[in-house]
Write a protein that holds these residues in place. Sequence first.
Motif, PDB file in Angstrom:
ATOM      1  N   TRP A 178      -5.126   5.928  -0.982  1.00  0.00           N
ATOM      2  CA  TRP A 178      -4.170   4.837  -1.075  1.00  0.00           C
ATOM      3  C   TRP A 178      -4.118   4.278  -2.487  1.00  0.00           C
ATOM      4  N   ALA A 180      -2.440   3.086   7.307  1.00  0.00           N
ATOM      5  CA  ALA A 180      -2.287   1.962   6.382  1.00  0.00           C
ATOM      6  C   ALA A 180      -1.803   0.713   7.113  1.00  0.00           C
ATOM      7  N   ILE A 214       0.847  -1.195   0.000  1.00  0.00           N
ATOM      8  CA  ILE A 214       0.000   0.000   0.000  1.00  0.00           C
ATOM      9  C   ILE A 214       0.878   1.239   0.000  1.00  0.00           C
ATOM     10  N   PRO A 227       0.576   4.911   0.839  1.00  0.00           N
ATOM     11  CA  PRO A 227      -0.417   5.650   1.619  1.00  0.00           C
ATOM     12  C   PRO A 227      -0.638   7.098   1.213  1.00  0.00           C
ATOM     13  N   HIS A 257      -9.127   7.553   2.497  1.00  0.00           N
ATOM     14  CA  HIS A 257      -7.699   7.541   2.195  1.00  0.00           C
ATOM     15  C   HIS A 257      -7.450   7.679   0.694  1.00  0.00           C
TER      16      HIS A 257
END
Length: 291
Positions: free
Chosen positions: A272, A229, A174, A176, A270
């Motif tokens: 992400w 995350a 991920i 972030p 988010h």
Amino acid sequence: MIKIGETYLENCPAPAKLNLFLHVTGRRDDGYHLLESAFQLLDHSDLLHFKLRSDGQILRTNDVPGVPQESDLVIRAAKLLQRHSGSQLGAEITLDKKLPMGGGLGGGSSDAATTLIALNRLWNSKLSRQQLMELGLKLGADVPFFLFGQNAFAQGIGEALTPLQTPDCWYVVIEPGVSAPTAAIFSSKALTRNSPSIKVSDFQRYPQGTWKNDLQSVAIQLFPEILAALDWLNAYGTAKMTGSGSCVFCACDSEETANQILKNVPKKPHSWNAWKAKTLHQHPLANWLAD
């Protein structure tokens, strides 16, 4: 697929790496930190394309946001090799950037290493792997690893490398949405620099053990997005940050498991970017390196 011609090399991969753990064991008088880490190559890469020039000029043909040509490690690597080898040849270089900057995946270092490997071949410079690694260290502490050609247990400032056997698996990574500057992490007063040293055999006995990233506790204080995350990914296994951040990762026992995690990644609030990658046991261009 890599395309090879007398005057060009296309689709040359510059793979990402993960730090499966990262200990800071001390600090040298010159300010460099002493580290221990396990480097794992992934099949997720930037791609570079090289075209031979006979006039000695080295040019990047495309814009890379946030990376001026004069400070690009790719251009610096090409010029360093040109000076060292005495080559009168040049190159046009195109960089297809997929790895995030400030993500801890080694993107810039990997780009530089692939440039050294590819131009060493295209220019017929005939430098050995060790010679390229010594050049790479002048560009950054992670560059020698990508020239080493395989997964490694790293010591020193990251340049003392021992081959490391790692298990086949998939990882979910991920990004972030933040870029963690390496200098800010390493200069933090909160960073501990006294982790006990371990041996290669210690890590190989317990590759998914309690090994940690000493930089993670500093990074999550500076960037709460990294903590968010990590907290989310920890529901699926042991999540860790790689390098000095900002990317976090979790090992999966199958591609199916990785796909299921990716389906569950929240899109809001988010920003992400999440993806999966399989482990590599050697660099895709390792066969171009002569011992």
